[in-house]
Scaffold this motif. Structure first.
Motif, PDB file in Angstrom:
ATOM      1  N   PRO B  77       0.965  -1.261   0.074  1.00 23.44           N
ATOM      2  CA  PRO B  77      -0.190   0.002  -0.019  1.00 23.44           C
ATOM      3  C   PRO B  77       0.874   1.359  -0.183  1.00 23.44           C
ATOM      4  N   LEU B  78       0.333   2.366  -0.513  1.00 22.45           N
ATOM      5  CA  LEU B  78       0.942   3.521  -0.710  1.00 22.45           C
ATOM      6  C   LEU B  78       0.117   4.738  -0.252  1.00 22.45           C
ATOM      7  N   LEU B  79       0.940   5.605   0.384  1.00 22.25           N
ATOM      8  CA  LEU B  79       0.370   7.034   0.662  1.00 22.25           C
ATOM      9  C   LEU B  79       1.300   8.110   0.140  1.00 22.25           C
ATOM     10  N   ILE B  80       0.587   8.733  -0.995  1.00 26.49           N
ATOM     11  CA  ILE B  80       1.378   9.909  -1.636  1.00 26.49           C
ATOM     12  C   ILE B  80       0.698  11.234  -1.138  1.00 26.49           C
ATOM     13  N   GLY B  81       1.702  11.989  -0.816  1.00 21.97           N
ATOM     14  CA  GLY B  81       1.127  13.428  -0.313  1.00 21.97           C
ATOM     15  C   GLY B  81       1.904  14.540  -1.051  1.00 21.97           C
ATOM     16  N   SER B  82       1.304  15.616  -1.457  1.00 24.49           N
ATOM     17  CA  SER B  82       2.037  16.710  -1.973  1.00 24.49           C
ATOM     18  C   SER B  82       1.192  17.942  -1.873  1.00 24.49           C
ATOM     19  N   LYS B  83       1.853  18.927  -1.936  1.00 20.49           N
ATOM     20  CA  LYS B  83       1.077  20.377  -1.959  1.00 20.49           C
ATOM     21  C   LYS B  83       1.434  21.008  -3.505  1.00 20.49           C
ATOM     22  N   ASP B  84       2.667  20.581  -3.995  1.00 22.48           N
ATOM     23  CA  ASP B  84       2.839  21.199  -5.008  1.00 22.48           C
ATOM     24  C   ASP B  84       2.389  20.466  -6.480  1.00 22.48           C
ATOM     25  N   VAL B  85       2.175  19.422  -6.525  1.00 24.67           N
ATOM     26  CA  VAL B  85       1.716  18.580  -7.535  1.00 24.67           C
ATOM     27  C   VAL B  85       0.604  17.735  -7.433  1.00 24.67           C
ATOM     28  N   LYS B  86      -0.470  17.721  -8.310  1.00 26.97           N
ATOM     29  CA  LYS B  86      -1.724  16.993  -7.721  1.00 26.97           C
ATOM     30  C   LYS B  86      -1.158  15.523  -7.641  1.00 26.97           C
ATOM     31  N   THR B  87      -1.581  14.911  -6.667  1.00 27.06           N
ATOM     32  CA  THR B  87      -0.953  13.423  -6.278  1.00 27.06           C
ATOM     33  C   THR B  87      -1.535  12.454  -7.344  1.00 27.06           C
ATOM     34  N   SER B  88      -2.802  12.875  -7.800  1.00 34.20           N
ATOM     35  CA  SER B  88      -3.098  12.071  -9.136  1.00 34.20           C
ATOM     36  C   SER B  88      -2.190  11.928 -10.082  1.00 34.20           C
ATOM     37  N   ARG B  89      -1.467  13.049 -10.568  1.00 29.92           N
ATOM     38  CA  ARG B  89      -0.660  13.074 -11.476  1.00 29.92           C
ATOM     39  C   ARG B  89       0.384  12.393 -10.873  1.00 29.92           C
ATOM     40  N   LEU B  90       1.063  12.390  -9.907  1.00 25.36           N
ATOM     41  CA  LEU B  90       2.321  11.826  -9.416  1.00 25.36           C
ATOM     42  C   LEU B  90       1.961  10.166  -9.621  1.00 25.36           C
ATOM     43  N   GLN B 158      -4.144   9.110  -1.281  1.00 25.00           N
ATOM     44  CA  GLN B 158      -3.584  10.560  -1.723  1.00 25.00           C
ATOM     45  C   GLN B 158      -4.043  11.521  -0.994  1.00 25.00           C
ATOM     46  N   TRP B 159      -3.131  12.240  -0.652  1.00 26.24           N
ATOM     47  CA  TRP B 159      -3.112  13.399   0.145  1.00 26.24           C
ATOM     48  C   TRP B 159      -2.957  14.821  -0.655  1.00 26.24           C
ATOM     49  N   TYR B 160      -3.905  15.413  -1.278  1.00 24.40           N
ATOM     50  CA  TYR B 160      -3.547  16.810  -1.960  1.00 24.40           C
ATOM     51  C   TYR B 160      -4.186  17.959  -1.266  1.00 24.40           C
ATOM     52  N   ALA B 174      -1.939  25.123   9.622  1.00 26.91           N
ATOM     53  CA  ALA B 174      -2.567  23.569   9.873  1.00 26.91           C
ATOM     54  C   ALA B 174      -2.351  22.609   8.877  1.00 26.91           C
ATOM     55  N   THR B 175      -1.726  23.068   7.722  1.00 29.47           N
ATOM     56  CA  THR B 175      -1.696  22.040   6.604  1.00 29.47           C
ATOM     57  C   THR B 175      -0.699  20.711   6.923  1.00 29.47           C
ATOM     58  N   TYR B 176       0.288  21.063   7.946  1.00 29.00           N
ATOM     59  CA  TYR B 176       0.955  20.100   8.711  1.00 29.00           C
ATOM     60  C   TYR B 176       0.125  19.288   9.585  1.00 29.00           C
ATOM     61  N   SER B 177      -0.532  19.817  10.324  1.00 29.94           N
ATOM     62  CA  SER B 177      -1.430  19.201  10.933  1.00 29.94           C
ATOM     63  C   SER B 177      -2.510  18.164  10.129  1.00 29.94           C
ATOM     64  N   ASN B 178      -3.018  18.734   9.082  1.00 31.78           N
ATOM     65  CA  ASN B 178      -3.869  17.726   8.181  1.00 31.78           C
ATOM     66  C   ASN B 178      -3.231  16.718   7.753  1.00 31.78           C
ATOM     67  N   VAL B 203       3.281  -3.599   4.598  1.00 29.02           N
ATOM     68  CA  VAL B 203       3.948  -2.261   4.848  1.00 29.02           C
ATOM     69  C   VAL B 203       3.632  -1.098   4.147  1.00 29.02           C
ATOM     70  N   LEU B 204       3.592  -0.081   5.037  1.00 27.89           N
ATOM     71  CA  LEU B 204       2.893   1.206   4.074  1.00 27.89           C
ATOM     72  C   LEU B 204       4.028   1.928   3.661  1.00 27.89           C
ATOM     73  N   ARG B 205       3.982   2.298   2.422  1.00 28.53           N
ATOM     74  CA  ARG B 205       5.140   3.375   1.899  1.00 28.53           C
ATOM     75  C   ARG B 205       4.611   4.764   1.823  1.00 28.53           C
ATOM     76  N   ILE B 206       5.157   5.586   2.686  1.00 28.82           N
ATOM     77  CA  ILE B 206       4.629   6.850   2.679  1.00 28.82           C
ATOM     78  C   ILE B 206       5.430   7.769   1.954  1.00 28.82           C
ATOM     79  N   ALA B 207       5.079   8.436   0.755  1.00 31.60           N
ATOM     80  CA  ALA B 207       5.840   9.198  -0.096  1.00 31.60           C
ATOM     81  C   ALA B 207       5.375  10.707   0.022  1.00 31.60           C
ATOM     82  N   ILE B 208       6.408  11.563   0.468  1.00 32.09           N
ATOM     83  CA  ILE B 208       5.676  13.099   0.579  1.00 32.09           C
ATOM     84  C   ILE B 208       6.693  13.731  -0.355  1.00 32.09           C
ATOM     85  N   HIS B 209       6.133  14.367  -1.263  1.00 34.94           N
ATOM     86  CA  HIS B 209       6.818  15.342  -2.178  1.00 34.94           C
ATOM     87  C   HIS B 209       6.771  16.689  -1.922  1.00 34.94           C
TER      88      HIS B 209
END
Lengths: 235, 365
Positions: B77-90, B158-160, B174-178, B203-209
């Motif tokens: 499983p994967l968790l993708i987080g980004s505020k710069d690029v849309k996670t769906s695009r990533l 996804q977290w965007y 508050a973004t960090y909190s979210n 194992v969960l892979r967490i990728a933060i861009h």
């Protein structure tokens, strides 16, 4: 690790009521000093209160098995008390991101205090080891609070690890400067100025600040050594 | 990861992992086999891997995509987080795995006939760690994107967030909190905590861009740093007590006091590498680096369960981006007598033949 204890001098001097400050500069790892302090305390049959801000219990347990002590076993026996602020944070995360920052710091300190009181009541000889106090800055603690924390801890033998950076004005550097003055033994690990080397890992500076001790054993005020992690060659 | 509190003493078998003999950890691959080798086999569960971005963030993003691709390939499983690029695009840009292994393993005929000089014969180090009969680490083709169906079927959270952040109680932003909340809830939902005993351990892979970039919209530099460090410390704490691995890319050059902030973040992370791309720098034209796109600096090596950090064989590392793959190599100086290219420091052209003076014409007998 006897040689490290010997070099530091902690195997000869009675460390009761004394403060050891370990300054771990960025790019070095002072875990080997901690390990020798633990071994030494166990040899003298002291109780240990271990506050772990930086790594988990499992890390120190695995480290200890290489130096002849078993932390998990000692914990079960009650010789070692382990307080893990990271664990408290991890298992209470739901409350944390909604609470104010000070509350977390406060809660952790209350837990540490109550644990500490229990140990001190039951045993006279306690070593309190804090691995990486500089992390309290990360969860929003200021200088005033950290100094009062150290004053509170300083009831028995205390050993504080501080991680410092090249920037003089950072929180941990200021706090380390303060600690340096009140410490009885000040140990500093620095990376090599010339960069990475496969033969030496860094410089260690040992500074005994009690005149009586130095005169008795004929030690100079400041001693500098190079240290290397022999574990490198095992693999 | 702290396995002492995990239920059952035996290290559980989890797909896509391999045990490390050196420090009794379970490792997962970064998706780049050469990088795995450099950092000591792979990323241990519960660790935090920091990539300090190159100036334009191009290569850091590719490394992050390799990490995500490895997760999709090994069905983790994967968790993708980004505020710069849309996670769906990533997610849709994840490169496809090369299933045809023959093309990688079998060298072409011309190579076979070449003999390696005897002194280099023993240079290759073979990683003998047990992989449990599975392939550990795959190769990916950057020219091919992963199929849509695979992405849809994969377990990707996804977290965007493109909202304007407010201040809350624990963070100035508050973004960090979210994000923290999202990570914590995902860990809870998937029962990744070591205190839980799910039927199927994963194992969960967490990728933060691009964590902490300007688009995170913190009001001031101080706020931004304070929040970033606090977030990372909490993140580290969460990771340590779960079956998860975090990989973050941080644009450290965007910070005023970039060096100090970078060092602080390195201290919180377990493994740290810094990418220095040659784009826009003087090194771009340096013939020494003509085959490469940038330098890979090892800023911090793993020191979990030991007192000494892992010691790689070489620290002079470079990376290059080929059409199909991203490669990390040991820096080698180009051969001195190559036909047309001269190294800058070589002022005179070496001459052969009977001429004694170097400046004379070749045909001057």
């Amino acid at each position: 690790m006897d040689s490290v204890s010997n070099v530091l001098g902690i195997d000869k001097v009675n460390m009761d009521g004394k403060l050891i400050c370990i300054e771990e500069q960025h790019d070095t790892n002072a875990n080997f000093v901690l390990s020798s302090i633990i071994s030494n305390a166990l040899k003298r049959n002291y109780e240990i209160c271990f506050v772990l801000f930086h790594n988990t219990m499992n890390h120190y347990h695995n480290m200890g098995t290489k130096f002849g002590y078993n932390l998990t076993l000692l914990k079960e026996k009650g010789k070692v008390t382990i307080i893990e602020p990271m664990k408290i944070i991890a298992f209470n995360m739901e409350y944390i991101y909604e609470q104010t920052a000070n509350n977390i710091v406060h809660d952790i300190f209350v837990i540490i205090k109550s644990e500490l009181d229990k140990i001190i009541q039951s045993n006279e000889h306690v070593v309190i080891i804090i691995d990486d106090l500089s992390h309290i800055y990360n969860f929003g603690c200021n200088l005033k609070e950290s100094i009062s924390l150290i004053e509170y801890y300083n009831v028995s033998q205390l050993c504080v690890v501080m991680h410092t950076y090249k920037d003089e004005n950072s929180f941990s550097n200021i706090l380390t400067h303060g600690l340096k003055y009140i410490a009885h033994l000040f140990i500093k690990t620095e990376p090599l100025e010339t960069g990475y080397s496969s033969n030496a890992s860094g410089n260690i500076t040992i500074n005994w600040k009690i005149d009586d001790v130095r005169i008795k054993y004929n030690w100079p005020e400041i001693v500098k050594y190079k240290f290397t992690h022999p574990v490198h060659r095992l693999y | 990861m702290d396995l002492s509190t995990a239920k059952g003493n035996r290290i559980p078998f989890i797909p896509g992992t391999k045990p490390s003999i050196k420090n009794s950890q379970l490792l997962i691959s970064t998706g780049i086999p050469s990088l795995d080798h450099i950092i000591g086999g792979g990323l241990p569960l519960g660790s935090l891997f920091l990539i300090e971005e190159d100036e334009y963030g191009t290569y850091a993003k590719i490394m992050l995509q390799y990490f995500m691709a490895e997760g999709v390939t090994t069905a983790q499983p994967l968790l993708i987080g980004s505020k710069d690029v849309k996670t769906s695009r990533l997610a849709s840009d994840i490169p496809a795995v090369i299933t045809d292994t023959t093309s990688i393993n079998q060298p072409s005929n011309s190579d076979e006939q070449m003999k390696i000089a005897w002194r280099y014969q023993n240079m290759k180090v073979i990683d003998t760690s047990p992989t449990g009969g599975q392939v550990f680490g795959h190769f990916y083709d950057l020219t091919k994107k992963i199929e849509k169906e695979v992405i849809e079927n994969a377990n990707i959270t996804q977290w965007y967030d493109d909202s304007c952040p407010e201040k809350n109680n624990s963070f100035n932003n508050a973004t960090y909190s979210n994000l923290l909340k999202c990570i914590q809830e995902t860990l809870k939902k998937g029962q990744y905590s070591i205190s839980e005993t799910p039927t199927k351990r994963q194992v969960l892979r967490i990728a933060i861009h691009c964590l902490g970039s300007r688009l995170w919209c913190s009001d001031s530099e101080d706020d931004s740093c304070q929040d970033l460090l606090k977030f990372l410390y909490y993140f580290r704490a969460l990771l340590r007590y779960s079956y998860a691995v975090g990989v973050i890319t941080v644009p450290t050059q965007c910070f005023d006091n970039s060096n100090i902030i970078a060092q602080r973040i390195e201290h919180i992370s377990d493994v740290a590498v810094r990418l220095e791309s040659f784009a826009g720098s003087q090194k771009e034209t340096n013939p020494l680096f003509k085959d490469y796109h940038g330098l890979l600096h090892l800023r911090k090596m793993l020191a979990l369960n030991t007192i000494a950090p892992h010691n790689p064989e070489s620290r002079d590392l470079v990376f290059k981006l080929r059409r199909k793959k991203f490669v990390i190599e040991v820096l080698h100086l180009p051969p001195e007598l190559s036909d047309t290219i001269q190294r800058e420091q070589d002022e005179t052209i070496p001459q052969f033949g009977c001429s004694s003076l170097p400046d004379k014409n070749l045909l001057d007998f």
